[in-house]
Design an enzyme around this catalytic site. Structure first.
Site, PDB file in Angstrom:
ATOM      1  N   LYS A 159       0.954  -1.155  -0.010  1.00 47.57           N
ATOM      2  CA  LYS A 159      -0.205   0.082  -0.062  1.00 47.57           C
ATOM      3  C   LYS A 159       0.993   1.086   0.067  1.00 47.57           C
ATOM      4  CE  LYS A 159      -4.236   1.663   2.314  1.00 47.57           C
ATOM      5  NZ  LYS A 159      -4.860   2.028   1.237  1.00 47.57           N
TER       6      LYS A 159
HETATM    7  N1  PMP Z   1      -7.568  -2.212  -2.942  1.00 49.52           N
HETATM    8  C1  PMP Z   1      -6.882  -1.028  -2.757  1.00 49.52           C
HETATM    9  C2  PMP Z   1      -6.292  -0.095  -4.020  1.00 49.52           C
HETATM   10  C3  PMP Z   1      -7.269  -0.093  -1.718  1.00 49.52           C
HETATM   11  O1  PMP Z   1      -6.489   1.060  -1.600  1.00 49.52           O
HETATM   12  C4  PMP Z   1      -7.866  -0.833  -0.460  1.00 49.52           C
HETATM   13  C5  PMP Z   1      -7.916  -0.135   0.880  1.00 49.52           C
HETATM   14  N2  PMP Z   1      -6.822  -0.165   1.604  1.00 49.52           N
HETATM   15  C6  PMP Z   1      -8.292  -2.041  -0.704  1.00 49.52           C
HETATM   16  C7  PMP Z   1      -8.183  -2.757  -1.915  1.00 49.52           C
HETATM   17  C8  PMP Z   1      -9.136  -2.583   0.520  1.00 49.52           C
HETATM   18  O2  PMP Z   1      -8.196  -3.167   1.285  1.00 49.52           O
HETATM   19  P1  PMP Z   1      -8.526  -3.352   2.874  1.00 49.52           P
HETATM   20  O3  PMP Z   1      -9.616  -4.156   2.920  1.00 49.52           O
HETATM   21  O4  PMP Z   1      -7.220  -3.991   3.613  1.00 49.52           O
HETATM   22  O5  PMP Z   1      -8.767  -1.987   3.473  1.00 49.52           O
END
Ligand code: PMP
Length: 306
Positions: A159
């Protein structure tokens, strides 16, 4: 607008919100290499506040640092405690938390040399990311003209700050076009994810989502949904999805820490199913909120109490 809270945690210290500042030559601000997370804390039915899946978020954060060859000076245990203490200091009983590991100032140019690796955590109140009505009625989405990063162009499993330019341009295009959110295809043309969400579809009772071995972020809500669906006896499959499969889905929804479980009622002006959140979406959404808010006491291992 985000409402200020009292304190921000930077480099081991709790600083007043208005006092917290970054040097203008902070390397990550210029070149985007840095790793962050989005984490939610919920007030649960037992009256206590807990951070949802903090360990999983910190694991992804440190994995992202490994992928970027950044060595945080703070340990996961210290960062974990800092999250809990930040909620206490801000007297927040729920909210969103954003830890960031970034390259500080020193050398300029894309080679950061020995610039210090710094960390901070900021927390704020955040309601439903796509609006309260979105959770209830679902949203209108558009396949983006922008594609998700190719897996050899950036580090999809991290991320990573700079990678979010891709999300911002896709989201902006969708909003300017009158839609609520973008769906990005990967560079091979398969459905990847939203600008900040993973995507699921339901076809003939099977819950389908793109596999981790694609350009998606390994969403923690995605993992939560797969776990809960298996417990509910809903068949699940991690496989590639094409755009036309999505058009013909019985149901689709987004998952994310911010977006939680948001039903999708339209893709490219085509109604999904009968244009309302479908039964499996609603079942998963209810189970998710029952678990995070604590009326369902399963998965105590997912909660770190303040
Ligand atoms: N894809 C992207 C590009 C994101 O930014 C997020 C948010 N973190 C997610 C998927 C979903 O991830 P999570 O469920 O861990 O928040």
């Amino acid at each position: 607008m985000v409402d200020k809270v009292k304190k921000i945690w930077i480099e081991g210290e709790f600083i007043d919100w208005d006092e917290a500042q970054l040097p203008v030559l902070t390397h990550s601000f210029h070149y985007g290499l840095g790793v962050f997370e989005g984490i939610r804390a919920y007030k649960r039915a037992n009256g206590r506040t807990a951070i949802f899946r903090l360990d999983a978020h910190l694991e992804r954060l440190y994995d992202g640092c490994r992928l970027c060859m950044l060595e945080p000076r703070v340990t996961p245990a210290q960062l974990s405690e800092a999250h809990l203490e930040l909620l206490r200091q801000n007297q927040m009983d729920e909210g969103y938390m954003r830890p960031m590991i970034y390259i500080g100032d020193g050398a300029m140019g894309v080679f950061p040399g020995n610039n210090p690796i710094k960390s901070l955590i900021v927390a704020w109140k955040w309601g439903a990311y796509l609006g309260a009505d979105a959770l209830k009625s679902g949203i209108r989405t558009k396949i983006s003209s922008w594609q998700r990063h190719h897996i050899n162009v950036s580090i999809a499993k991290g991320k990573i700050m700079g990678q979010y330019t891709n999300s911002v341009i896709a989201k902006r295009e969708a909003k300017l076009g009158g839609y609520d959110e973008a769906i990005l295809l990967d560079t091979q043309g398969y459905v990847s994810e939203g600008s900040g969400e993973n995507i699921f579809m339901v076809k003939k009772g099977v819950l389908i989502t793109p596999p981790l071995s694609s350009s998606i972020l390994a969403g923690i809500t995605r993992d939560t949904v797969l776990t809960l669906a298996r417990e509910e006896g809903i068949p699940v499959s991690e496989e590639r999805i094409t755009r036309d499969q999505l058009y013909l889905a019985d149901e689709t929804f987004f998952t994310g820490t911010a977006a939680e479980i948001t039903p999708i009622r339209e893709v490219d002006d085509r109604k999904i199913g009968d244009g309302k959140p479908g039964p499996i979406t609603l079942r998963i959404q209810k189970r998710f909120f029952d678990v995070v808010k604590g009326s369902d006491e399963s998965h105590p291992e997912w909660f770190s109490y303040v």
